[in-house]
Structures are given as C-alpha cells and as structure tokens.
Design a protein around this motif. Structure first.
Motif, PDB file in Angstrom:
ATOM      1  N   PHE A 127      36.487  51.892  35.083  1.00 19.83           N
ATOM      2  CA  PHE A 127      37.394  52.970  34.689  1.00 19.83           C
ATOM      3  C   PHE A 127      37.031  53.444  33.289  1.00 19.83           C
ATOM      4  O   PHE A 127      37.003  52.652  32.341  1.00 19.83           O
ATOM      5  CB  PHE A 127      38.841  52.491  34.717  1.00 19.83           C
ATOM      6  CG  PHE A 127      39.302  52.024  36.073  1.00 19.83           C
ATOM      7  CD1 PHE A 127      39.613  52.929  37.065  1.00 19.83           C
ATOM      8  CD2 PHE A 127      39.394  50.670  36.347  1.00 19.83           C
ATOM      9  CE1 PHE A 127      40.021  52.498  38.326  1.00 19.83           C
ATOM     10  CE2 PHE A 127      39.807  50.230  37.596  1.00 19.83           C
ATOM     11  CZ  PHE A 127      40.123  51.146  38.590  1.00 19.83           C
TER      12      PHE A 127
ATOM     13  N   TYR B  53      36.855  48.312  31.849  1.00 13.10           N
ATOM     14  CA  TYR B  53      37.458  49.463  31.188  1.00 13.10           C
ATOM     15  C   TYR B  53      36.588  49.828  29.990  1.00 13.10           C
ATOM     16  O   TYR B  53      36.339  48.992  29.121  1.00 13.10           O
ATOM     17  CB  TYR B  53      38.875  49.141  30.728  1.00 13.10           C
ATOM     18  CG  TYR B  53      39.531  50.229  29.900  1.00 13.10           C
ATOM     19  CD1 TYR B  53      40.088  51.355  30.506  1.00 13.10           C
ATOM     20  CD2 TYR B  53      39.590  50.134  28.511  1.00 13.10           C
ATOM     21  CE1 TYR B  53      40.683  52.349  29.746  1.00 13.10           C
ATOM     22  CE2 TYR B  53      40.195  51.122  27.746  1.00 13.10           C
ATOM     23  CZ  TYR B  53      40.745  52.228  28.369  1.00 13.10           C
ATOM     24  OH  TYR B  53      41.330  53.229  27.617  1.00 13.10           O
TER      25      TYR B  53
ATOM     26  N   SER C 196      44.063  48.908  34.321  1.00 12.10           N
ATOM     27  CA  SER C 196      42.801  48.184  34.484  1.00 12.10           C
ATOM     28  C   SER C 196      42.931  46.743  33.993  1.00 12.10           C
ATOM     29  O   SER C 196      42.367  45.820  34.585  1.00 12.10           O
ATOM     30  CB  SER C 196      41.664  48.906  33.759  1.00 12.10           C
ATOM     31  OG  SER C 196      41.861  48.899  32.364  1.00 12.10           O
ATOM     32  N   GLU C 197      43.691  46.551  32.919  1.00 10.69           N
ATOM     33  CA  GLU C 197      43.882  45.196  32.403  1.00 10.69           C
ATOM     34  C   GLU C 197      44.662  44.334  33.395  1.00 10.69           C
ATOM     35  O   GLU C 197      44.298  43.178  33.668  1.00 10.69           O
ATOM     36  CB  GLU C 197      44.616  45.244  31.069  1.00 10.69           C
ATOM     37  CG  GLU C 197      44.797  43.892  30.400  1.00 10.69           C
ATOM     38  CD  GLU C 197      45.411  44.022  29.017  1.00 10.69           C
ATOM     39  OE1 GLU C 197      46.649  43.822  28.899  1.00 10.69           O
ATOM     40  OE2 GLU C 197      44.658  44.341  28.070  1.00 10.69           O
TER      41      GLU C 197
ATOM     42  N   ARG D 160      44.473  52.166  30.740  1.00  9.53           N
ATOM     43  CA  ARG D 160      44.075  50.910  30.097  1.00  9.53           C
ATOM     44  C   ARG D 160      44.953  49.765  30.589  1.00  9.53           C
ATOM     45  O   ARG D 160      44.468  48.675  30.923  1.00  9.53           O
ATOM     46  CB  ARG D 160      44.163  51.038  28.575  1.00  9.53           C
ATOM     47  CG  ARG D 160      43.813  49.760  27.821  1.00  9.53           C
ATOM     48  CD  ARG D 160      43.694  50.012  26.326  1.00  9.53           C
ATOM     49  NE  ARG D 160      44.911  50.524  25.730  1.00  9.53           N
ATOM     50  CZ  ARG D 160      45.906  49.761  25.269  1.00  9.53           C
ATOM     51  NH1 ARG D 160      45.808  48.440  25.329  1.00  9.53           N
ATOM     52  NH2 ARG D 160      46.981  50.308  24.728  1.00  9.53           N
TER      53      ARG D 160
ATOM     54  N   ARG E  82      35.725  44.788  29.119  1.00  5.84           N
ATOM     55  CA  ARG E  82      36.184  45.967  28.366  1.00  5.84           C
ATOM     56  C   ARG E  82      35.162  46.287  27.288  1.00  5.84           C
ATOM     57  O   ARG E  82      34.504  45.384  26.770  1.00  5.84           O
ATOM     58  CB  ARG E  82      37.563  45.711  27.732  1.00  5.84           C
ATOM     59  CG  ARG E  82      37.582  44.584  26.739  1.00  5.84           C
ATOM     60  CD  ARG E  82      38.981  44.243  26.265  1.00  5.84           C
ATOM     61  NE  ARG E  82      39.792  43.683  27.318  1.00  5.84           N
ATOM     62  CZ  ARG E  82      39.754  42.399  27.691  1.00  5.84           C
ATOM     63  NH1 ARG E  82      38.910  41.552  27.099  1.00  5.84           N
ATOM     64  NH2 ARG E  82      40.528  41.954  28.637  1.00  5.84           N
TER      65      ARG E  82
ATOM     66  N   GLY F  62      41.871  51.956  42.762  1.00  9.36           N
ATOM     67  CA  GLY F  62      41.926  50.506  42.623  1.00  9.36           C
ATOM     68  C   GLY F  62      42.663  49.862  43.779  1.00  9.36           C
ATOM     69  O   GLY F  62      42.229  48.827  44.319  1.00  9.36           O
TER      70      GLY F  62
ATOM     71  N   ARG G 276      42.456  43.641  36.467  1.00  6.78           N
ATOM     72  CA  ARG G 276      41.432  42.644  36.167  1.00  6.78           C
ATOM     73  C   ARG G 276      42.010  41.238  36.255  1.00  6.78           C
ATOM     74  O   ARG G 276      41.391  40.327  36.825  1.00  6.78           O
ATOM     75  CB  ARG G 276      40.866  42.891  34.769  1.00  6.78           C
ATOM     76  CG  ARG G 276      39.782  41.902  34.356  1.00  6.78           C
ATOM     77  CD  ARG G 276      39.392  42.078  32.895  1.00  6.78           C
ATOM     78  NE  ARG G 276      39.144  43.465  32.583  1.00  6.78           N
ATOM     79  CZ  ARG G 276      39.891  44.178  31.738  1.00  6.78           C
ATOM     80  NH1 ARG G 276      40.934  43.638  31.130  1.00  6.78           N
ATOM     81  NH2 ARG G 276      39.604  45.437  31.500  1.00  6.78           N
TER      82      ARG G 276
ATOM     83  N   VAL H 295      36.140  44.224  37.042  1.00  8.39           N
ATOM     84  CA  VAL H 295      36.974  45.353  36.629  1.00  8.39           C
ATOM     85  C   VAL H 295      36.656  45.620  35.163  1.00  8.39           C
ATOM     86  O   VAL H 295      36.912  44.786  34.294  1.00  8.39           O
ATOM     87  CB  VAL H 295      38.471  45.067  36.807  1.00  8.39           C
ATOM     88  CG1 VAL H 295      39.297  46.277  36.362  1.00  8.39           C
ATOM     89  CG2 VAL H 295      38.783  44.729  38.266  1.00  8.39           C
TER      90      VAL H 295
END
Length: 260
Positions: free
Chosen positions: A129, A172, A156-157, A153, A218, A112, A160, A170
């Motif tokens: 991801f 997940y 990625s959050e 998690r 997500r 990332g 994003r 992005v």
C-alpha cells in the motif's frame, strides 16, 4: 521476497508512481497486470496486460471476485491509486471528500479483504500500500487527503499484525512530495516556497521495490520528512508551531482556489 515468476496486480499503474513501477517489476522477472477503469485507453509497455477495474465503484468487491476468477495466478497487489485535492476544508465539496475516501481508503480495504485470505491460504503473497508522509502528519489544505492516508496507514498496520502468522507480506510505503501529474501548479509552487524536496516517481518506485525485496513492513521516504514523522508522533506541539509559521505562505496558495 523475490520478484521472479511473481504476478503483480498494479492499481494506479497508468501514471505516476504506479507507471514507474512497471519497468523494475518486469526487470526483476515479474509479470504485471495493470488495472484501469478504462482499459481501452491505457497505454502500457509490451508484456503488460490491462484489466478493467473501477476502484470507486460500489460493486468493487464483486469486480475483484471476477478478476480473481479470471487471474487466479495473481500473488501480489500494489495499491498506488489515489485521489487528491488541495483546498481549504470549507472549499472541499462533498464529492471531493467522498472521492478521496473511496479511492484512497475504501478501495485499499476491499483489496486487502479480498486478497489476504487467498494469499494466506496459498502460502505466499504480498500486499503493498502506497501511502504518504501526510498519512502521519496532518497538513493544512489536505484535510481529506490526510484523513484517507492516516486511515490507510492504520489499516495496513492492523492487517499486517492480523496476518503476522502467515506468509503474506504487508508493506506500507510513505513517499514525501512526488512530481506527478496529480499535483497542480499551485502545489508545485507551494513546495518551492516552503523549500520542500520533491522526488521523481522513478525514485519512489525504486524505494518500493527495494522494500519489497527486503521483506520490509514499512518504509518512510525522504529526509527530513522521516524525522518529522517521528517528532509529530512524540511531540506534535513542535510541528504545530512549525506549521503555524508556514501558514501564511500555505494560505496564499490555498487562496488561489486551484485543486488537483
């Protein structure tokens, strides 16, 4: 997001979910580059290029720089690579803990870190991801794995939201139990004993592609697993009690000493 004329770097593409992603990506008109620690041994379909990349290497950031110079056309990355150990915490070696944190979390963070600014500058790109239901629900026997997937998690959050004012997607995706070679027989038998449903890599791959095309942020897979994720976030004591009832069965399989 359209797949046509996109170039995806696929991490973990030599088996399991990653391997199952190749065909639908190609069918959508995308070009696929599979990264492998041993590219000379990778068996991939026609039209797929294999490049050398060691996600566990200390110099992964430098390897990513070299890869981008060789393939500046990459405009999407799917991180499916993972390490897993099913064992009680006192039976986890330091090496097993390090392996899971390094491949499952550190490598994703460096990926990332490397590609986000490049994709943002170019005005398009996707970072996908692949996590796990165990990235939201702590499960006995998977302490290190859960820690790494919880971290993934969260990363990625945060990423994003950091890129929310750019054109970078992005995503997940959190699969439930999946039938891959990463699971030892003890885990397969545990899932049967607990009545856990298991998806095929092809089913998971189809959900990932669907989420990518729809521009989702997500996606959690499987029912009732998606419900358990919500309950665990709001009323974790209920999940504590449910797992306490399951613990004797889980311990029986943990005591086999089999790791994946």
């Amino acid at each position: 997001m359209k797949l046509h004329n996109r170039v995806f770097l696929l991490l973990g593409g030599t088996g399991g979910i990653g391997q199952a992603l190749i065909s639908p990506l190609q069918a959508g008109g995308a070009r696929v580059i599979v990264a492998s620690r041993q590219p000379q041994n990778a068996a991939v379909p026609a039209g797929v290029e294999v490049v050398a990349l060691d996600l566990a290497a200390a110099d992964l950031d430098q390897q990513l720089d070299q890869l981008s110079r060789a393939h500046p056309e990459i405009d999407g990355v799917i991180h499916c690579a993972g390490q897993n150990r099913f064992a009680a915490v006192d039976r986890l070696t330091v090496e097993a803990i390090d392996d899971q944190l390094t491949v499952n979390l550190r490598s994703a963070m460096l990926v990332g870190r490397h590609f986000a600014p490049r994709f943002a500058a170019s005005g398009r790109g996707a970072l996908v991801f692949v996590g796990s239901t165990f990235g939201s629900i702590g499960f006995p026997g998977y302490t290190a794995y859960c820690a790494s997937k919880f971290g993934l998690r969260g990363f990625s959050e945060a990423l994003r939201r950091e890129l929310a004012d750019t054109a970078v997607q992005v995503l997940y995706v959190a699969p439930r139990a999946t039938a891959t070679a990463m699971n030892p027989e003890a885990v397969n038998q545990l899932n049967k004993a607990l009545g856990n449903k298991t998806d095929s890599p092809q089913q998971v791959a189809a959900e990932i592609i669907r989420a990518m095309v729809r521009g989702e942020r997500r996606r959690f897979l499987g029912w009732p697993e998606k419900l358990f994720v919500v309950i665990n976030g709001i009323l974790p004591k209920l999940v504590d009690k449910a797992m306490l009832k399951q613990l004797p069965v889980i311990r029986r399989f943990l005591d086999t000493g089999v790791t994946s």
